[in-house]
Design a protein around this motif. Structure first.
Motif, mmCIF file in Angstrom:
data_model
loop_
_atom_site.group_PDB
_atom_site.id
_atom_site.type_symbol
_atom_site.label_atom_id
_atom_site.label_comp_id
_atom_site.label_asym_id
_atom_site.label_seq_id
_atom_site.Cartn_x
_atom_site.Cartn_y
_atom_site.Cartn_z
ATOM 1 N N ASN A 208 3.655 -48.209 -34.074
ATOM 2 C CA ASN A 208 2.867 -49.425 -34.286
ATOM 3 C C ASN A 208 3.689 -50.689 -34.060
ATOM 4 N N ILE A 209 4.956 -50.677 -34.431
ATOM 5 C CA ILE A 209 5.824 -51.836 -34.214
ATOM 6 C C ILE A 209 6.098 -52.024 -32.725
ATOM 7 N N LEU A 210 6.355 -50.933 -32.038
ATOM 8 C CA LEU A 210 6.608 -50.983 -30.600
ATOM 9 C C LEU A 210 5.372 -51.484 -29.855
ATOM 10 N N GLU A 211 4.203 -51.010 -30.268
ATOM 11 C CA GLU A 211 2.956 -51.457 -29.647
ATOM 12 C C GLU A 211 2.756 -52.959 -29.861
ATOM 13 N N LYS A 212 3.062 -53.441 -31.045
ATOM 14 C CA LYS A 212 2.940 -54.865 -31.354
ATOM 15 C C LYS A 212 3.890 -55.689 -30.479
ATOM 16 N N GLU A 213 5.127 -55.220 -30.319
ATOM 17 C CA GLU A 213 6.101 -55.912 -29.478
ATOM 18 C C GLU A 213 5.626 -55.988 -28.024
ATOM 19 N N LEU A 214 5.098 -54.874 -27.521
ATOM 20 C CA LEU A 214 4.623 -54.842 -26.144
ATOM 21 C C LEU A 214 3.422 -55.767 -25.943
ATOM 22 N N MET A 215 2.536 -55.829 -26.922
ATOM 23 C CA MET A 215 1.377 -56.727 -26.830
ATOM 24 C C MET A 215 1.836 -58.191 -26.796
ATOM 25 N N GLU A 216 2.833 -58.525 -27.596
ATOM 26 C CA GLU A 216 3.360 -59.893 -27.605
ATOM 27 C C GLU A 216 3.997 -60.230 -26.257
ATOM 28 N N LYS A 217 4.741 -59.300 -25.698
ATOM 29 C CA LYS A 217 5.348 -59.520 -24.387
ATOM 30 C C LYS A 217 4.272 -59.695 -23.316
ATOM 31 N N LYS A 218 3.220 -58.893 -23.410
ATOM 32 C CA LYS A 218 2.125 -58.973 -22.443
ATOM 33 C C LYS A 218 1.447 -60.342 -22.517
ATOM 34 N N LYS A 219 1.193 -60.826 -23.743
ATOM 35 C CA LYS A 219 0.566 -62.139 -23.905
ATOM 36 C C LYS A 219 1.449 -63.238 -23.337
ATOM 37 N N LEU A 220 2.742 -63.152 -23.576
ATOM 38 C CA LEU A 220 3.683 -64.146 -23.075
ATOM 39 C C LEU A 220 3.690 -64.159 -21.547
ATOM 40 N N ILE A 221 3.705 -62.989 -20.951
ATOM 41 C CA ILE A 221 3.694 -62.889 -19.489
ATOM 42 C C ILE A 221 2.395 -63.445 -18.925
ATOM 43 N N GLU A 222 1.270 -63.154 -19.570
ATOM 44 C CA GLU A 222 -0.013 -63.677 -19.118
ATOM 45 C C GLU A 222 -0.035 -65.205 -19.184
ATOM 46 N N MET A 223 0.558 -65.777 -20.229
ATOM 47 C CA MET A 223 0.620 -67.238 -20.347
ATOM 48 C C MET A 223 1.492 -67.827 -19.232
ATOM 49 N N LYS A 224 2.590 -67.168 -18.919
ATOM 50 C CA LYS A 224 3.457 -67.632 -17.835
ATOM 51 C C LYS A 224 2.726 -67.579 -16.496
ATOM 52 N N ILE A 225 1.961 -66.526 -16.279
ATOM 53 C CA ILE A 225 1.201 -66.390 -15.036
ATOM 54 C C ILE A 225 0.187 -67.522 -14.917
ATOM 55 N N LEU A 226 -0.528 -67.819 -16.002
ATOM 56 C CA LEU A 226 -1.491 -68.916 -15.974
ATOM 57 C C LEU A 226 -0.813 -70.241 -15.674
ATOM 58 N N SER A 227 0.343 -70.468 -16.257
ATOM 59 C CA SER A 227 1.093 -71.697 -16.016
ATOM 60 C C SER A 227 1.491 -71.807 -14.543
ATOM 61 N N ILE A 228 1.981 -70.735 -13.982
ATOM 62 C CA ILE A 228 2.388 -70.732 -12.577
ATOM 63 C C ILE A 228 1.183 -70.958 -11.673
ATOM 64 N N GLU A 229 0.040 -70.357 -12.006
ATOM 65 C CA GLU A 229 -1.164 -70.549 -11.202
ATOM 66 C C GLU A 229 -1.612 -72.006 -11.228
ATOM 67 N N LYS A 230 -1.515 -72.653 -12.397
ATOM 68 C CA LYS A 230 -1.872 -74.071 -12.497
ATOM 69 C C LYS A 230 -0.929 -74.919 -11.645
ATOM 70 N N GLN A 231 0.365 -74.616 -11.717
ATOM 71 C CA GLN A 231 1.340 -75.347 -10.910
ATOM 72 C C GLN A 231 1.070 -75.158 -9.426
ATOM 73 N N GLU A 232 0.697 -73.953 -9.048
ATOM 74 C CA GLU A 232 0.397 -73.660 -7.651
ATOM 75 C C GLU A 232 -0.800 -74.481 -7.173
ATOM 76 N N LYS A 233 -1.827 -74.596 -7.996
ATOM 77 C CA LYS A 233 -2.998 -75.396 -7.630
ATOM 78 C C LYS A 233 -2.630 -76.863 -7.457
ATOM 79 N N ILE A 234 -1.775 -77.372 -8.325
ATOM 80 C CA ILE A 234 -1.333 -78.770 -8.226
ATOM 81 C C ILE A 234 -0.554 -78.987 -6.933
#
Length: 69
Positions: free
Chosen positions: A27-53
């Protein structure tokens, strides 16, 4: 992929820390992986916004250059 494999596994799971494999709680490992996944998704969204600009700026510069010729 790691999350999918984690869900398939039994309660005995391991993770790699600095080149060493250690036993971890599922359960702890799953929680860590979910947090990493959310962080990566946020980075992807940020990069996509920068790309549009950048694309918008490029388009404006292209129009400006073509207008001056």
């Amino acid at each position: 992929n790691a999350l999918a494999e984690l869900k398939k596994s039994d309660d005995e799971v391991y993770k790699i820390v600095s080149g060493i494999i250690i036993k971890a709680e599922k359960n702890i490992l799953e929680k860590e992986l979910m947090e990493k996944k959310k962080l990566i998704e946020m980075k992807i969204l940020s990069i996509e916004k920068q790309e549009k600009i950048v694309e918008k700026n490029l388009s404006q510069l292209r129009k400006e250059i073509m207008g001056k010729k």
